[in-house]
Design a protein around this motif. Sequence first.
Motif, PDB file in Angstrom:
ATOM      1  N   VAL A  79       3.768 -28.986  40.949  1.00 45.83           N
ATOM      2  CA  VAL A  79       3.884 -29.473  39.575  1.00 45.83           C
ATOM      3  C   VAL A  79       5.058 -30.450  39.515  1.00 45.83           C
ATOM      4  CG1 VAL A  79       4.261 -28.826  37.165  1.00 45.83           C
ATOM      5  CG2 VAL A  79       2.942 -27.318  38.679  1.00 45.83           C
ATOM      6  N   ILE A  80       4.778 -31.661  39.062  1.00 41.99           N
ATOM      7  CA  ILE A  80       5.787 -32.716  39.028  1.00 41.99           C
ATOM      8  C   ILE A  80       6.253 -32.920  37.586  1.00 41.99           C
ATOM      9  CG2 ILE A  80       6.317 -35.097  39.634  1.00 41.99           C
ATOM     10  CD1 ILE A  80       5.564 -33.385  42.013  1.00 41.99           C
ATOM     11  N   ASP A  81       7.580 -32.911  37.389  1.00 45.55           N
ATOM     12  CA  ASP A  81       8.130 -33.205  36.067  1.00 45.55           C
ATOM     13  C   ASP A  81       9.145 -34.338  36.195  1.00 45.55           C
ATOM     14  OD1 ASP A  81      10.452 -32.108  37.137  1.00 45.55           O
ATOM     15  OD2 ASP A  81      10.224 -30.187  36.098  1.00 45.55           O
ATOM     16  N   ASP A  82       9.897 -34.587  35.135  1.00 43.11           N
ATOM     17  CA  ASP A  82      10.848 -35.703  35.129  1.00 43.11           C
ATOM     18  C   ASP A  82      11.952 -35.540  36.170  1.00 43.11           C
ATOM     19  OD1 ASP A  82       9.431 -36.832  33.079  1.00 43.11           O
ATOM     20  OD2 ASP A  82      10.696 -35.990  31.497  1.00 43.11           O
ATOM     21  N   GLU A  83      12.249 -34.309  36.545  1.00 43.76           N
ATOM     22  CA  GLU A  83      13.309 -34.050  37.514  1.00 43.76           C
ATOM     23  C   GLU A  83      12.813 -34.051  38.954  1.00 43.76           C
ATOM     24  OE1 GLU A  83      16.414 -33.833  36.478  1.00 43.76           O
ATOM     25  OE2 GLU A  83      15.694 -34.093  34.423  1.00 43.76           O
ATOM     26  N   GLY A  84      11.491 -34.125  39.146  1.00 45.74           N
ATOM     27  CA  GLY A  84      10.933 -34.065  40.496  1.00 45.74           C
ATOM     28  C   GLY A  84       9.933 -32.925  40.597  1.00 45.74           C
ATOM     29  N   ILE A  85      10.229 -31.956  41.473  1.00 43.32           N
ATOM     30  CA  ILE A  85       9.351 -30.804  41.660  1.00 43.32           C
ATOM     31  C   ILE A  85       9.680 -29.756  40.604  1.00 43.32           C
ATOM     32  CG2 ILE A  85       8.574 -29.001  43.231  1.00 43.32           C
ATOM     33  CD1 ILE A  85       7.767 -31.772  44.110  1.00 43.32           C
ATOM     34  N   LEU A 105      10.411 -31.973  51.187  1.00 48.57           N
ATOM     35  CA  LEU A 105      10.857 -33.240  50.598  1.00 48.57           C
ATOM     36  C   LEU A 105      11.376 -34.168  51.689  1.00 48.57           C
ATOM     37  CD1 LEU A 105      12.848 -31.915  47.501  1.00 48.57           C
ATOM     38  CD2 LEU A 105      10.463 -32.683  47.561  1.00 48.57           C
ATOM     39  N   ASP A 106      11.079 -35.429  51.560  1.00 53.52           N
ATOM     40  CA  ASP A 106      11.682 -36.465  52.401  1.00 53.52           C
ATOM     41  C   ASP A 106      12.657 -37.222  51.516  1.00 53.52           C
ATOM     42  OD1 ASP A 106      12.296 -38.215  54.373  1.00 53.52           O
ATOM     43  OD2 ASP A 106      10.414 -39.332  54.308  1.00 53.52           O
ATOM     44  N   GLY A 107      13.911 -36.747  51.508  1.00 51.02           N
ATOM     45  CA  GLY A 107      14.867 -37.226  50.510  1.00 51.02           C
ATOM     46  C   GLY A 107      14.524 -36.597  49.181  1.00 51.02           C
ATOM     47  N   LYS A 108      14.123 -37.420  48.216  1.00 55.64           N
ATOM     48  CA  LYS A 108      13.669 -36.911  46.925  1.00 55.64           C
ATOM     49  C   LYS A 108      12.151 -37.020  46.772  1.00 55.64           C
ATOM     50  CE  LYS A 108      17.955 -37.890  44.410  1.00 55.64           C
ATOM     51  NZ  LYS A 108      18.555 -38.572  43.233  1.00 55.64           N
ATOM     52  N   VAL A 163      12.640 -27.612  50.806  1.00 53.90           N
ATOM     53  CA  VAL A 163      13.433 -27.875  52.010  1.00 53.90           C
ATOM     54  C   VAL A 163      13.250 -29.334  52.379  1.00 53.90           C
ATOM     55  CG1 VAL A 163      13.283 -25.517  52.892  1.00 53.90           C
ATOM     56  CG2 VAL A 163      11.538 -27.191  53.539  1.00 53.90           C
ATOM     57  N   GLN A 164      14.228 -29.881  53.065  1.00 49.08           N
ATOM     58  CA  GLN A 164      14.122 -31.244  53.547  1.00 49.08           C
ATOM     59  C   GLN A 164      13.290 -31.280  54.825  1.00 49.08           C
ATOM     60  OE1 GLN A 164      15.080 -34.314  52.350  1.00 49.08           O
ATOM     61  NE2 GLN A 164      15.544 -33.200  50.455  1.00 49.08           N
ATOM     62  N   ALA A 165      12.625 -32.404  55.047  1.00 51.19           N
ATOM     63  CA  ALA A 165      11.764 -32.535  56.223  1.00 51.19           C
ATOM     64  C   ALA A 165      12.555 -32.435  57.518  1.00 51.19           C
ATOM     65  CB  ALA A 165      11.021 -33.868  56.173  1.00 51.19           C
ATOM     66  N   SER A 166      13.866 -32.644  57.454  1.00 54.16           N
ATOM     67  CA  SER A 166      14.687 -32.618  58.665  1.00 54.16           C
ATOM     68  C   SER A 166      15.222 -31.235  59.005  1.00 54.16           C
ATOM     69  CB  SER A 166      15.867 -33.586  58.500  1.00 54.16           C
ATOM     70  OG  SER A 166      16.644 -33.230  57.370  1.00 54.16           O
ATOM     71  N   ILE A 167      14.902 -30.234  58.200  1.00 53.02           N
ATOM     72  CA  ILE A 167      15.444 -28.896  58.445  1.00 53.02           C
ATOM     73  C   ILE A 167      14.807 -28.308  59.700  1.00 53.02           C
ATOM     74  CG2 ILE A 167      13.701 -27.674  57.099  1.00 53.02           C
ATOM     75  CD1 ILE A 167      15.909 -25.807  56.108  1.00 53.02           C
TER      76      ILE A 167
END
Length: 535
Positions: free
Chosen positions: A320-326, A391-394, A363-367
């Motif tokens: 679910v995507i909102d104004d803040e992101g996820i 996430l890849d960054g944001k 989690v970030q993709a680099s974890i």
Amino acid sequence: MTSASSASNLGALAGAAAVRREIHAALETGAFRADCQGIVSLANGDALGFEALTRPASRPPLDTPESFLTAAANEGLLAEVDHTWRVGSIARFGPGFPSERLLFLNVSPLSLLSGHTTAGALEATTRQFGLSPERVVLELTEGEKIDDFDRMRRVLGGFRSRGFLIAIDDAGAGQSSLQSVVELRPDYIKLDRWLSRDIEFDRSRRSMVQALVGFAHQVRARVVAEGIETYEQLDAFIDLGVDFGQGYIFGFPAAIPVPAPPEVQLHIRKKNTTRRRTATDPGIVRMRLACVTPTVDATTPGDAVFWLFQENSNLDVVAVIDDEGIGGIITRGRIFERMSGQFGLPLNGRRPASELCVAATTVQASIVAAAASHIALTRPPSAQSDPLIVLDGKTYAGVVGMHELLQQLLTEEVAEARLMSPLTGLPGNRLIRRQIEAVHSSEQSLLLLYADIDNFKSFNDRFGFAHGDAAISGLATALVEAADVCTCEPFVGHVGGDDFVLLVDERDLPAFRRRFKFGWRAAGSILIGGSRSTG
């Protein structure tokens, strides 16, 4: 009743006669149109070649390739139509065909086995219109089942001896296509387009594609995925190691060969750059591990979300995507639970997705997989089976299910174990090299120490391998115990035999030397991460 039945039979005969006349007329007048569609490298976006696609210029119901070929087969004219279409495609595209590109031509097994298409005649035709056989791929269609594979191998051998390449179409569509792949060993394997549907989040389809790719590469065949229409499908096939792609995302069938759009080529190159970068570290939760699932806006009503799950039986979760992101996630189990019962849909159907979702773990993709697993397993019990949002960054990059994450962790641990010394359990040469490279590229200042056993060969020869192994294990234990006094985390590696290396902070060297009371001698200095090494 008898009169009505007779009239019906006469009508059927008249219809069959009309169809027969239409097919014969089309063969005599060449009432066909040949288009082509690109087959694109999923490594760099360049065109491998183009598939010739013939369309009948007939009246309904014979105005589609499927209906025309079916009618031709019923009239015993399939091989003749197949041959005519192929020759027409060569004549249409041969002159001026892009250099170093392949022309894929559909061919029915019947046409080959009946002798309508022979290797010598087809070579003469291709050369007549400016193509060499080495640039032509004969794509065996699945119109008829091949019963005699020994005979088909002999027939194809004649084409191969003249330079023609062979492809199997619709692999994965059924047992016959898979048997053709095994028996005929084609140069190209074209995956059936049904595998493209939901490939970005359907675990079963991904597993099948992965298995077909693995088999193909073992027998030196290349894989082409058909029916790619979206960037999510494209990314999924790149992650799965598929060699080439075909579909509307690269362009619709056209009268002339047209390369893939520049933005699609750029996307492929960027995707592969990211994939190569993350592949250098086995501990990274790679983007290929994340399945890209559909997202919904926070204001999407519940009944629309419910319908999305109903329409996609392989869909397990949406973000679910909102104004803040996820803003959260909605899982299949939770939405069906919400909508069940007499009042489930009336109560929740109009509620927005923001009220139906639960908090997402991101989690970030680099974890590294171990860290991601720790985060997932320390969540409240009610959320421990929920997938992680990657996430890849944001930017939303997909989801990773707990099953896939733990499977990745196990795979990495097994791979890491293979890089450890079986005698001492310490990191081996590849891990040593990786650690030293990491120090070189960082701002750390560490000392590289080297340790071995003097006159070890003589000792080993005199007392035997068992005692030699015990001596090596003893030195490993002494080095690890001495390294325990270091305030900064040290690294101890086993090069092999009686040779070891250590990376320790320069400030920890005095304490390390006091603990490790064996003989020391200076062996010069080199710079490691801005500091010097000694031995």
